[in-house]
Write an enzyme that holds these catalytic residues in place. Structure first.
Site, PDB file in Angstrom:
ATOM      1  N   ARG A  43     -17.893   0.780 -42.609  1.00  0.00           N
ATOM      2  CA  ARG A  43     -18.425   1.968 -42.333  1.00  0.00           C
ATOM      3  C   ARG A  43     -18.565   3.079 -43.500  1.00  0.00           C
ATOM      4  NH1 ARG A  43     -22.278   4.777 -39.176  1.00  0.00           N
ATOM      5  NH2 ARG A  43     -21.767   6.674 -38.315  1.00  0.00           N
ATOM      6  N   GLY A  45     -17.866   8.211 -32.487  1.00  0.00           N
ATOM      7  CA  GLY A  45     -18.824   8.049 -31.458  1.00  0.00           C
ATOM      8  C   GLY A  45     -19.078   6.526 -30.942  1.00  0.00           C
ATOM      9  N   THR A 104       6.280   1.819 -13.683  1.00  0.00           N
ATOM     10  CA  THR A 104       5.696   2.854 -14.549  1.00  0.00           C
ATOM     11  C   THR A 104       6.669   3.235 -15.672  1.00  0.00           C
ATOM     12  OG1 THR A 104       6.706   4.874 -13.341  1.00  0.00           O
ATOM     13  CG2 THR A 104       4.463   3.703 -12.525  1.00  0.00           C
ATOM     14  N   ILE A 140      -2.316  -7.128  -6.480  1.00  0.00           N
ATOM     15  CA  ILE A 140      -1.725  -8.540  -6.535  1.00  0.00           C
ATOM     16  C   ILE A 140      -2.582  -9.311  -7.497  1.00  0.00           C
ATOM     17  CG2 ILE A 140      -0.842 -10.553  -5.651  1.00  0.00           C
ATOM     18  CD1 ILE A 140       0.571  -7.889  -4.728  1.00  0.00           C
ATOM     19  N   THR A 141      -2.127  -9.424  -8.808  1.00  0.00           N
ATOM     20  CA  THR A 141      -2.821 -10.218  -9.626  1.00  0.00           C
ATOM     21  C   THR A 141      -2.756 -11.753  -9.194  1.00  0.00           C
ATOM     22  OG1 THR A 141      -2.131  -8.885 -11.358  1.00  0.00           O
ATOM     23  CG2 THR A 141      -2.732 -11.080 -12.200  1.00  0.00           C
ATOM     24  N   SER A 149       6.748   2.304  -6.856  1.00  0.00           N
ATOM     25  CA  SER A 149       7.902   2.302  -7.558  1.00  0.00           C
ATOM     26  C   SER A 149       9.043   2.176  -6.567  1.00  0.00           C
ATOM     27  CB  SER A 149       7.897   3.613  -8.178  1.00  0.00           C
ATOM     28  OG  SER A 149       6.920   3.723  -9.088  1.00  0.00           O
ATOM     29  N   GLU A 197       4.524  -3.056 -12.992  1.00  0.00           N
ATOM     30  CA  GLU A 197       5.778  -3.703 -13.096  1.00  0.00           C
ATOM     31  C   GLU A 197       6.709  -2.603 -13.550  1.00  0.00           C
ATOM     32  OE1 GLU A 197       6.073  -7.503 -15.028  1.00  0.00           O
ATOM     33  OE2 GLU A 197       4.074  -8.159 -14.366  1.00  0.00           O
ATOM     34  N   PRO A 217       0.799  -1.239   0.127  1.00  0.00           N
ATOM     35  CA  PRO A 217       0.079   0.101  -0.016  1.00  0.00           C
ATOM     36  C   PRO A 217       0.942   1.152   0.139  1.00  0.00           C
ATOM     37  CG  PRO A 217      -0.853  -1.551   1.547  1.00  0.00           C
ATOM     38  CD  PRO A 217       0.456  -2.301   1.126  1.00  0.00           C
TER      39      PRO A 217
END
Length: 383
Positions: A267, A339, A364, A157-158, A132, A362, A128
């Site tokens: 489009r 849009g 910045t 945490i993944t 970095s 991992e 927390p």
């Protein structure tokens, strides 16, 4: 550096792409809306060999080199960053760390299950109060006879709620990076708990958690590597991780480009296909060229790694460029949609949300800049 894929690498890339197209792409929007991925995907990843790439077959893995791993990660990143994260954390950050630093007992205990998908791992570095500045982490591991008592918290945490084992960095000595050690902590240990993090900007389906360790006792044999060398374990893992993030960014940019190109060719505005407008072509071409440039940076880092050469700076360069490239790619391709790109009816909104985190975790973009600046000038801007 050979830029031609071998037959083995081409076959792997095609196999990974087929897996992604069948098992990931059709489900990714629903997982994103539900903010939860179907956990059954883990076993499927294991059965496909995608959770064991780079781990020797005799240890329960699929074998292969860093280049093979990056090719697979690119395809997973094309399909869904949430699924890519499962693999790059459990395999790239943890299983490969056990291969490099683990004792035979640790390898035997954890690697077969992690590679098969029967088990999953998470990587406990960020806290927390320390992102970095990872060397300032405050989680403590106190020696108690033949055991260690670990107390502290980890954040963002993944795989945190899904994992069977957490690679936890904890302070065993004094201040700074040299006082940190690494531990393989079973998540069913008494005093270990995880809290799911909801309502993220992107990666909504991915399991992300805060970890809480309240006097968790692990044997001394749970230490991964030498005491006081945990920061080295973490940074070595992040060299691979940053290369993986860069590869996944290439995949995400490919997904953006594929979607935008298809839309532009269908489009009609002002009586012609949108793809026929010069400024739309500029958006598409800039995305393609930057995507290809990022891929070459990834391949350079992988080539060095596979030849047992240092690749830390190259991993940082790849991550630095590719992560920001993915954000630009998603932004441009939203513009192609106009849009409609701003709605969840089409995939670009999700791609843009998912791309944004690549510049954060991992290391910045700013941290990568300082690392590369230190390597270039010989002067550290961190202190």
């Amino acid at each position: 550096m050979d830029l031609t894929l071998s037959q083995e690498h081409q076959a792997l890339k095609e196999s990974a792409a087929a897996f992604v197209d069948k098992e990931v792409v059709p489900h990714a929007p629903a997982w994103d809306r539900a903010q939860e991925v179907d956990r059954g995907i883990v076993a499927k990843l294991g059965a496909a060999g995608l959770l064991g790439l780079g781990v020797p077959e005799e240890m329960g893995g699929s074998g292969g080199d860093m280049f093979a791993y990056a090719l697979a990660i690119e395809e997973l990143g094309r399909g869904d960053q949430a699924i890519r994260g499962i693999v790059s954390v459990s395999l790239g950050l943890v299983a490969k760390s056990i291969v490099k630093y683990g004792t035979p007992e640790q390898q035997e205990r954890w690697l077969p299950g992690l590679c098969s998908g029967e088990q999953l791992a998470c990587f406990g570095l960020t806290e927390p109060g320390t992102g970095s500045d990872a060397g300032a982490l405050t989680t403590k591991a106190v020696k108690d006879g033949d055991s260690y008592r670990i107390t502290g918290s980890k954040q963002f945490i993944t795989n945190g709620n899904w994992a069977d084992v957490a690679l936890v960095m904890a302070r065993t000595g004094g201040e700074g990076a040299r006082g940190v050690s690494a531990f393989l902590v079973p998540t069913d240990s008494e005093g270990f708990s995880a809290t799911k993090i909801h309502d993220k900007l992107g990666l909504r389906g991915q399991d992300t958690a805060a970890l809480h360790l309240d006097d968790v006792v692990v044997p001394a044999s749970a230490m991964l590597g030498e005491e006081g060398r945990g920061f080295t374990v973490a940074m070595t893992a992040l060299d691979r991780g940053r290369t993986s993030i860069a590869a996944s960014a290439v995949g995400l940019a490919t997904a953006c480009l594929d979607a935008a190109l298809s839309y532009a060719q269908e489009r009609t505005q002002f009586g012609k296909k949108v793809a026929g407008f010069q400024l739309v072509q500029q958006l598409l071409v800039e995305t393609q060229v930057e995507r290809d440039a990022a891929r070459l940076l990834v391949w350079k880092a992988c080539d060095l790694a596979d030849h047992d050469q240092p690749f830390r700076n190259e991993a940082s360069a790849a991550k630095y460029y590719a992560a920001e490239m993915a954000v630009r790619a998603a932004n441009r391709c939203v513009q192609v949609y106009g849009g409609y790109g701003f709605t969840e009816e089409y995939p670009l909104a999700k791609y843009l949300r998912d791309a944004r985190v690549l510049t954060l975790y991992e290391g910045t973009t700013q941290v990568q800049t300082l690392l590369l600046g230190r390597a270039l000038t010989g002067v550290s801007a961190f202190v």
